[in-house]
Design a protein around this motif. Structure first.
Motif, PDB file in Angstrom:
ATOM      1  N   UNK A   1       0.823  -1.203   0.000  1.00  0.00           N
ATOM      2  CA  UNK A   1       0.000   0.000   0.000  1.00  0.00           C
ATOM      3  C   UNK A   1       0.864   1.263   0.000  1.00  0.00           C
ATOM      4  N   UNK A   2       1.910   1.298   0.831  1.00  0.00           N
ATOM      5  CA  UNK A   2       2.807   2.459   0.876  1.00  0.00           C
ATOM      6  C   UNK A   2       3.512   2.662  -0.463  1.00  0.00           C
ATOM      7  N   UNK A   3       3.944   1.562  -1.103  1.00  0.00           N
ATOM      8  CA  UNK A   3       4.601   1.671  -2.413  1.00  0.00           C
ATOM      9  C   UNK A   3       3.619   2.193  -3.459  1.00  0.00           C
ATOM     10  N   UNK A   4       2.391   1.724  -3.408  1.00  0.00           N
ATOM     11  CA  UNK A   4       1.375   2.193  -4.338  1.00  0.00           C
ATOM     12  C   UNK A   4       1.075   3.675  -4.132  1.00  0.00           C
ATOM     13  N   UNK A   5       0.951   4.103  -2.873  1.00  0.00           N
ATOM     14  CA  UNK A   5       0.692   5.516  -2.575  1.00  0.00           C
ATOM     15  C   UNK A   5       1.852   6.390  -3.032  1.00  0.00           C
ATOM     16  N   UNK A   6       3.095   5.932  -2.821  1.00  0.00           N
ATOM     17  CA  UNK A   6       4.258   6.698  -3.261  1.00  0.00           C
ATOM     18  C   UNK A   6       4.280   6.817  -4.788  1.00  0.00           C
ATOM     19  N   UNK A   7       3.965   5.746  -5.486  1.00  0.00           N
ATOM     20  CA  UNK A   7       3.926   5.781  -6.952  1.00  0.00           C
ATOM     21  C   UNK A   7       2.833   6.727  -7.448  1.00  0.00           C
TER      22      UNK A   7
END
Length: 177
Positions: free
Chosen positions: A29-35
């Motif tokens: 989720x954090x990687x998706x939000x950062x992207x």
């Protein structure tokens, strides 16, 4: 007792597996939000870093040769409007007009290059005079003057920049008791 220990071990393994799964999901989720945030920021800029979020780039207007006393404005849509805005903000003497614009390197900005101005650019406004390197040190400030020119290029006013006042250093602290 043995059955209870086995159930406790099974429960602990299940809890650890659930915790690992939650941590993996959180990382995804954090990687998706950062992207998504990177994509949002990239979508707000063109290839040259100019804002495309509906707001014009912000620029700083200063008098030619002066490193202080400027104003921050949104870049107008045309070169002529920029000169007019510079007149309104900087050249408040009657008969003066902003005629030339320079960037911090001393290069003059012509109407055909107007679209190359970037966000947070410092623009030096001239009323006809050639590029004057902005003064920065206190010794430079003592001798520096910003000249304002009329539309025909004659000097009509001069702003003398004074160095900062000298102050005595603070007294030393008292010795410890």
């Amino acid at each position: 007792v043995r059955e209870e220990r086995e159930r406790a071990k099974v429960h602990m393994r299940e809890t650890e597996a659930a915790a690992r799964q939650v941590a993996e999901e959180r990382a995804k989720l954090e990687a998706l939000q950062a992207a998504e945030e990177r994509a949002r920021l990239e979508a707000m800029q063109d290839a040259d870093g100019r804002a495309t979020d509906g707001l014009a780039p912000r620029v700083y207007l200063r008098h030619n040769g002066c490193n202080t006393g400027g104003v921050m404005v949104r870049l107008p849509s045309t070169f002529a409007d920029l000169l007019k805005l510079a007149d309104e903000k900087l050249t408040q003497e009657p008969g003066l007009a902003a005629r030339r614009i320079f960037v911090a390197t001393g290069d003059e900005v012509h109407e055909s290059e107007f679209g190359l101005l970037a966000n947070n650019e410092v623009l030096y406004i001239s009323c006809g005079e050639a590029w004057l390197k902005p003064t920065t040190s206190s010794t430079d400030l003592e001798a520096a003057a910003c000249n304002l020119h009329s539309k025909d290029g004659n000097v009509v006013a001069s702003l003398q920049l004074a160095p900062p006042p000298l102050t005595a250093p603070p007294p030393p602290p008292p010795p410890p008791p």
